[in-house]
Each structure stands twice: as C-alpha cells, then as structure tokens.
Enzyme design. Structure first.
Site, mmCIF file in Angstrom:
data_model
loop_
_atom_site.group_PDB
_atom_site.id
_atom_site.type_symbol
_atom_site.label_atom_id
_atom_site.label_comp_id
_atom_site.label_asym_id
_atom_site.label_seq_id
_atom_site.Cartn_x
_atom_site.Cartn_y
_atom_site.Cartn_z
ATOM 1 N N ASP A 169 82.306 -7.560 -2.672
ATOM 2 C CA ASP A 169 80.715 -6.740 -2.772
ATOM 3 C C ASP A 169 80.852 -4.968 -2.021
ATOM 4 O O ASP A 169 81.425 -5.090 -0.384
ATOM 5 C CB ASP A 169 79.833 -7.406 -2.198
ATOM 6 C CG ASP A 169 80.245 -8.476 -3.047
ATOM 7 O OD1 ASP A 169 80.049 -9.059 -4.537
ATOM 8 O OD2 ASP A 169 79.435 -10.747 -2.422
ATOM 9 N N LYS A 170 80.367 -4.798 -2.446
ATOM 10 C CA LYS A 170 79.308 -3.359 -1.741
ATOM 11 C C LYS A 170 79.574 -3.430 0.001
ATOM 12 O O LYS A 170 79.642 -2.935 0.977
ATOM 13 C CB LYS A 170 78.325 -2.351 -2.262
ATOM 14 C CG LYS A 170 77.587 -1.430 -1.661
ATOM 15 C CD LYS A 170 76.718 -1.207 -2.785
ATOM 16 C CE LYS A 170 76.022 0.131 -1.391
ATOM 17 N NZ LYS A 170 74.521 1.160 -1.852
#
Length: 358
Positions: A169-170
């Site tokens: 994820d970011k």
C-alpha cells in the site's frame, strides 16, 4: 472544505479503488482489452483471433501473454491454441492498471537494497504510490523505475512482462522486488502465487493480542457496507482465502508491536485481519486505528496519542523481510529493511511513556 481538499480526497478515493482491485501478491489482475466473438465466429485459435484485432501486437507477444496467464476466455486463463467459439468473451489482463498516458521518467530517489542483471530489490518509503493511475500519473515508484532504467535498452517500463512482481500500500513502507527480465518476472511471479516467498511485516496495533501469538484465518473481500474497505467474511463463497500469522514482540500497556507473516497476500490483509481480532493498526484511518481505542480519558493521554500520530502520520506497518529463490541462479535470497524512523520513533515514545508511568 476547499476545492483543493475535495480534489485531493477524490484522488485518494480513486487510488484506494485501484488498491482494492488487486491483491498484494499479484493475484489480482486488471483488464486491459476485451473482445466478444460474433455469433457467426468460426473456430479460430485465440492468438490468431487477437492478432486480427490488435494492430500493434505480434502473434509471438500474444503467445507469451497466454503463457503468462494473461489471456482469459469467459473469465478463465487459456493457452494460445484455444479455439474461440461464437460469443466467447476474450480479455487481456495484466498485473497493473492500464497506463492511460506515457510513463514519464522522474528522478525520484530509490533506496536500492540489491540489484543484479535479473532483479532489483527496493525499500519503499511510506507515502510513495506504486503504480500510476486514476489521476495520479506522477511521483510513483514506476516513474522512479523509468528513470533508474532510462539507460537500459532492455528494460521497457510499459512492458507487463517485467517490472513489479508484487505491491504494498501507499502508506506501508518496506521491501519490493522488481523483475528486470520476462524470465525473472515469470519465475518470481510463480513463487508469490505458490506462496513460497518469505515475507514478514512489523506493525504497531492497539491493545495486547490474546493469545500473544496466533493464526488469523478468514476470507477477505470488499466490504458490503463501505466500498472503500476490505472486510473478513465467514468461510464460503465471499472473499478470498487469507491467513496471517502474528507474534507479539513487545507490549506498551495500550499498544503492542507485532510481527506478521503472510501465508497469503490479499489487499490490506494485515490491516483487515488485525482489525478483525480487535487490534487495528495505529493511525490506520481506513480501519479505525486513528481513534484512541485503548487507554485513559485524560487530556494529557489524548495529547500524547495525538503526538504519536504526528510522529507516524500513517498506518504503522512495515514490510521488513523478503525472501525468494533467485530466478536465474537458484540461490536463496533474503533481505531485511530496518523499521523506518517514523515508526521507530513512535515505538520509542510509547516505551518511554510506559516506563515513566509504571
């Protein structure tokens, strides 16, 4: 709310929807092309069927796509000798979103842990988006890779046969492996698919898990209540099978540091599974960890927690280790990346707080 804030929220939502389309381990696939055979379609090999409809693709490249499991007919992967029948739905899928614009090489610093002729291992910082898409076409890891490989004539950032093998994820930090050749991506992809890689994460969660060490099993799929979340479903048809093993490293009264080992790799798996057992990750706004879930009601404690959130302004999750078999040499490769400063500073702040109040 300002127009700028509205646009920022909208882009965050679109990026999250992109996240929800794909599993961390690469099992999720994005549709790039779709063709429906006519009612009068005569039996025809799928590679010939696609060559006739895709001017810029050679038969050899389509056959390679089939070998990689990227050509589906009616939702199931087929080989290049499959014969298309009337009304068959033929799709081409890839493990990344379709790039609507040309990937621009950008001089974004990369923390390179290892590199050879076949692969690259990087330690991704929190806040860096992996793939361009949905209005976020710049400042991503793929843009950084385009710059890093700009003088390598054998690496094409737009070629799905090479590049990122998995993703995180970011706002999760940690290790990622990038394939520099089609052969490397095929072999590494199989290891992730067959769950033979070694991946361990470090997380800070609310509360003290009981038991301290355990196994979380529960299908993960998109939430029926909130389309921007994933959720755990009872065993059955909904969601995909997911297993996380956790081990408590240290507990600071109201929070704990845990190690998580992925047996599968679903979207947001650790974040969802830890919430499912009542221990959301600290400062995980998507899954409720940005609220004070344990501790006192005093103003002093509330301010302390808010200070911790400022120190680590994201979900407290780091992909610390990554192990796999080298696709060319057959050698066992194992890498480790230290917990980043924001998380380690927050952990130390909790340690100091507990010692001072014990």
């Amino acid at each position: 709310m300002s127009k700028f804030e509205e646009q920022e929220d909208s882009e965050d939502e679109m990026l999250l929807m992109q996240d929800l389309e794909q599993d961390e381990d690469g099992n999720g696939l994005y549709e790039h092309f779709r063709f429906v055979a006519d009612k009068g379609q005569t039996l025809l090999r799928v590679d010939k069927f696609l060559v006739a409809r895709m001017e810029k693709s050679s038969r050899n490249r389509i056959q390679q796509a089939a070998d990689a499991g990227c050509i589906l007919v009616n939702g199931k992967a087929v080989k290049s000798n499959y014969r298309v029948k009337p009304l068959d739905v033929v799709t081409i899928v890839m493990d990344r979103p379709r790039y609507e614009l040309e990937i621009i090489a950008e001089d974004i610093p990369l923390d390179i842990v290892y590199e050879d002729e076949s692969l690259l291992v990087v330690n991704k910082p929190p806040g860096l988006v992996v793939h361009p898409g949905h209005g976020n076409y710049h400042g991503t890891l793929v843009n950084a890779l385009a710059y890093h490989f700009k003088d390598n004539p054998d690496y094409d950032v737009n070629d799905p046969r090479m590049g990122l093998v998995h993703r995180i994820d970011k706002d999760t930090s940690g290790l990622l492996v990038i394939a520099k050749t089609p052969n490397a991506k095929t072999h590494l992809g199989k290891q992730f698919f067959n769950k033979t890689t070694q991946r361990e994460y470090v997380a800070v969660v609310w509360g003290a898990p009981n038991p301290e060490n355990g196994r979380i099993e529960g299908n993960i799929g998109r939430s029926l209540k909130d389309r921007l979340q994933m959720a755990v479903f009872p065993d059955g048809d909904m969601g995909k099978h997911a297993v996380t093993h956790y081990e408590t490293i240290e507990t600071f009264g109201y929070v704990s540091v845990v190690k998580c080992r992925l047996e599968t790799g679903r979207t947001h798996q650790i974040r969802v599974h830890m919430k499912h057992i009542g221990h959301p990750l600290l400062n995980d706004a998507r899954y409720g960890g940005d609220q004070i879930l344990r501790g006192t009601t005093s103003a002093k404690y509330r301010q302390f927690v808010m200070n911790c959130f400022e120190i680590c302004p994201r979900q407290a999750l780091h992909a610390r280790t990554l192990g796999f078999i080298h696709p060319e040499t057959g050698e066992s490769m194992f890498f480790s990346a230290p917990v980043p400063q924001d998380m380690s500073n927050m952990i130390e702040k909790w340690r100091t707080y507990v010692n001072a109040n014990s």
